[in-house]
Design an enzyme around this catalytic site. Sequence first.
Site, PDB file in Angstrom:
ATOM      1  N   GLY A 137       0.802  -1.210   0.000  1.00 28.07           N
ATOM      2  CA  GLY A 137       0.000   0.000   0.000  1.00 28.07           C
ATOM      3  C   GLY A 137       0.836   1.261   0.000  1.00 28.07           C
ATOM      4  O   GLY A 137       1.808   1.405  -0.746  1.00 28.07           O
ATOM      5  N   CYS A 138       0.461   2.201   0.868  1.00 31.10           N
ATOM      6  CA  CYS A 138       1.137   3.497   0.925  1.00 31.10           C
ATOM      7  C   CYS A 138       2.575   3.391   1.418  1.00 31.10           C
ATOM      8  O   CYS A 138       3.382   4.290   1.164  1.00 31.10           O
ATOM      9  CB  CYS A 138       0.351   4.441   1.820  1.00 31.10           C
ATOM     10  SG  CYS A 138      -1.311   4.804   1.218  1.00 31.10           S
ATOM     11  N   ALA A 139       2.911   2.325   2.125  1.00 30.55           N
ATOM     12  CA  ALA A 139       4.286   2.149   2.603  1.00 30.55           C
ATOM     13  C   ALA A 139       5.242   1.745   1.495  1.00 30.55           C
ATOM     14  O   ALA A 139       6.459   1.775   1.670  1.00 30.55           O
ATOM     15  CB  ALA A 139       4.321   1.091   3.712  1.00 30.55           C
ATOM     16  N   ALA A 140       4.698   1.371   0.328  1.00 27.42           N
ATOM     17  CA  ALA A 140       5.532   0.807  -0.732  1.00 27.42           C
ATOM     18  C   ALA A 140       6.514   1.809  -1.316  1.00 27.42           C
ATOM     19  O   ALA A 140       7.560   1.424  -1.834  1.00 27.42           O
ATOM     20  CB  ALA A 140       4.650   0.233  -1.841  1.00 27.42           C
TER      21      ALA A 140
END
Length: 369
Positions: A137-140
């Site tokens: 998700g956004c951590a990628a």
Amino acid sequence: MAILCRPAIAVPENVLTLEETLELARTMHADHPQLPLALRLIENTGVRTRHIVQPIEETLRHPGFEARNVVYEAEAKRRVPQVVYRALDHAGLGVRDIDLIVYVSCTGFMMPSLTAWLINTLGFRPETRQLPIAQLGCAAGGAAINRAHDFCQAYPGSNALIVACEFCSLCYQPTDLGVGQLLSNGLFGDAVAAAVVRGQGGSGVRLERNGSHLVPDTEDWISYAVRATGFHFQLDKRVPTTMKMLAPALRTLATAHEWDVSGLDFHIVHAGGPRILDDLCHFLDVAPEMFRFSRATLTERGNIASCVVFDALERLFAHGGVAEDARGQIAGFGPGITAEMALGSWVTEDRPATVGQQGRRAEPGARVG
């Protein structure tokens, strides 16, 4: 050490303003018992404009998961190449100089990954390694930087290209009417980003250390329910409080590197919402000004998932960067709950352009689109 060079960013041409978002919510959910709460939460995100790949009329329709994934693939192939070329230009490299492509996206699915298409279409060498990341998700965005850093450390002199492609609007689900889903409908935007991590030379952020942290027992706080209609985004009401649990990990990483996180010169972090930035100011004891680039991304483009850190970093470059050897951090936050963190210092180097020798554009006869 590996250098994270200036990113390239592109957003779609269809713009959705806060006023339009609120009016859509009022019109489409007039009878929703928690509409006033949803409207207030959307206003409090600080998001003023977002960009989406399709006009809003098409976005609000749901033609089925298969049709949406066809749009995802077509739009990725249409929009990614020029962003890749600009990122290579920023790094002074060409397609033949790249040894690894890291591709991150959580808003569509392709197999083979878009990495295979990029290698075949843009003229990258057939032996270029591929690393698709689909479920962070956004951590990628932070994970991509860290894996590229690891690769360049393991193979000195190698170069890695990062591509982030997020079309969050293709995950809109008209039947999801929880307050969390309504908030998400007013928060997320679409974007494409690319950046090069050079194993030698270049200018930008000299990557010095990276780390990951998973908050135990928070797997269901940010998640997808995968159904016949596609990806259904699920956001727990406790998510805005996660910086209380993740800020200590940011401090610990800096301390292990003998840096004081409160005294760093720049901060590039994932802005999932304003509460994240406000809490980081509090828990890391830094001034709000330190997160001005991340906040600008949130205000002007919304939460663009894995692209956020690259957009915020590009804003730092556009601002003129920081002083030589200035110290900073880059961090992405996402499902897990996960933090992907990096520490680095600013470096400027005048270097001769190599694109003429190495080949900046696709090979003769290569296909684009």
